[in-house]
Design a protein around this motif. Structure first.
Motif, PDB file in Angstrom:
ATOM      1  N   ASP A 139      11.714  32.916 -13.259  1.00 29.80           N
ATOM      2  CA  ASP A 139      11.886  33.940 -14.296  1.00 29.80           C
ATOM      3  C   ASP A 139      11.008  35.174 -14.106  1.00 29.80           C
ATOM      4  O   ASP A 139      10.798  35.935 -15.048  1.00 29.80           O
ATOM      5  N   ASN A 140      10.494  35.389 -12.910  1.00 31.12           N
ATOM      6  CA  ASN A 140       9.776  36.643 -12.642  1.00 31.12           C
ATOM      7  C   ASN A 140      10.753  37.808 -12.608  1.00 31.12           C
ATOM      8  O   ASN A 140      11.930  37.651 -12.246  1.00 31.12           O
ATOM      9  N   LYS A 157       7.431  33.689 -15.262  1.00 29.51           N
ATOM     10  CA  LYS A 157       7.649  34.767 -16.233  1.00 29.51           C
ATOM     11  C   LYS A 157       6.656  35.917 -16.091  1.00 29.51           C
ATOM     12  O   LYS A 157       6.247  36.526 -17.078  1.00 29.51           O
ATOM     13  N   GLN A 159       6.012  39.756 -14.894  1.00 25.74           N
ATOM     14  CA  GLN A 159       6.770  40.985 -14.680  1.00 25.74           C
ATOM     15  C   GLN A 159       5.904  41.964 -13.892  1.00 25.74           C
ATOM     16  O   GLN A 159       4.789  42.288 -14.311  1.00 25.74           O
ATOM     17  N   GLN A 174       0.906  32.758 -15.678  1.00 21.57           N
ATOM     18  CA  GLN A 174       2.203  32.930 -16.319  1.00 21.57           C
ATOM     19  C   GLN A 174       2.176  33.995 -17.417  1.00 21.57           C
ATOM     20  O   GLN A 174       1.156  34.253 -18.045  1.00 21.57           O
ATOM     21  N   ASN A 175       3.342  34.612 -17.617  1.00 19.91           N
ATOM     22  CA  ASN A 175       3.605  35.539 -18.727  1.00 19.91           C
ATOM     23  C   ASN A 175       2.823  36.850 -18.655  1.00 19.91           C
ATOM     24  O   ASN A 175       2.696  37.553 -19.663  1.00 19.91           O
TER      25      ASN A 175
END
Length: 212
Positions: A139-140, A157, A159, A174-175
């Motif tokens: 989910d990157n 995740k 970005q 993450q995130n």
């Protein structure tokens, strides 16, 4: 089989040459480079025939495919614009040893180097480098003109904004959101969001003075 132009005959260009030779999809390959000292030389028997101004003539000669093999994000983006104006078709250079989920979506002019892993539901823009042994988890979102350096690890995740550079061996939990044109230093461990056009280094990563 098509004919391929590699733009950039430096160190990264030689890496990209190894990748496209392993892909075995092109009957002929040439380099172009902006360094006149390389003109007329051969790199692994592939000639460097001139600079970017050669692109229109090469297209007329049947060299329809192109990959920009320049590590610097800004220079790579600029050369991609020149190749686009010449009407060339961008390819993706993906090493056979790279592990890429079937659910990954990506644009064009990307380099996915040997031993890299790109997991499920990752989105990759265009003009991106996922370098040797890098890991991009589920989910990157990797935007255009990004360079993920060798051995970097991005957890789920994450970005990465347009034009950002993640240094060799860096880890991003993450995130996390990494802003456009940000730089993550080599070996940094990123545990909080990174502002656009900023540089972070260390463990945990801390921001240096923000670039203008």
């Amino acid at each position: 089989m098509a004919k391929l132009i590699i733009v950039g005959a430096g160190g990264h260009g030689r890496v990209v040459l190894d990748i496209v030779l392993a892909q075995s999809q092109w009957e002929d390959i040439v380099f172009v480079d902006q360094n006149p000292q390389l003109f007329g030389q051969k790199i692994k028997n592939i000639p460097v025939i001139g600079n970017i101004e050669k692109l229109p003539g090469l297209k007329e000669a049947g060299y329809t495919d192109c990959i920009i093999a320049i590590g610097d994000n800004q220079a790579r983006a600029q050369m991609a614009e020149q190749a686009k104006k010449a009407g060339l078709k961008f390819i993706n250079a993906i090493h056979p040893s790279a592990l890429i989920s079937v659910t990954v979506r990506m644009g064009v002019n990307n380099v996915i180097a040997a031993g890299s892993i790109v997991n499920t539901d990752v989105q990759i823009g265009s003009n991106v480098i996922i370098n040797t042994g890098a890991i991009v988890e589920h989910d990157n979102i990797i935007e255009d003109n990004v360079h993920i350096s060798p051995g970097a690890r991005l957890a789920g995740k994450v970005q990465v904004g347009r034009g950002a550079h993640v240094g060799i061996g860096a880890t991003v939990i993450q995130n996390i959101k990494i802003g456009a044109e940000a730089v993550i230093g080599a070996g940094a461990v990123v545990i909080s969001d990174v502002l656009p056009r900023s540089t972070v280094v260390g463990v945990p990563a801390r921001q240096l003075e923000k670039r203008r």
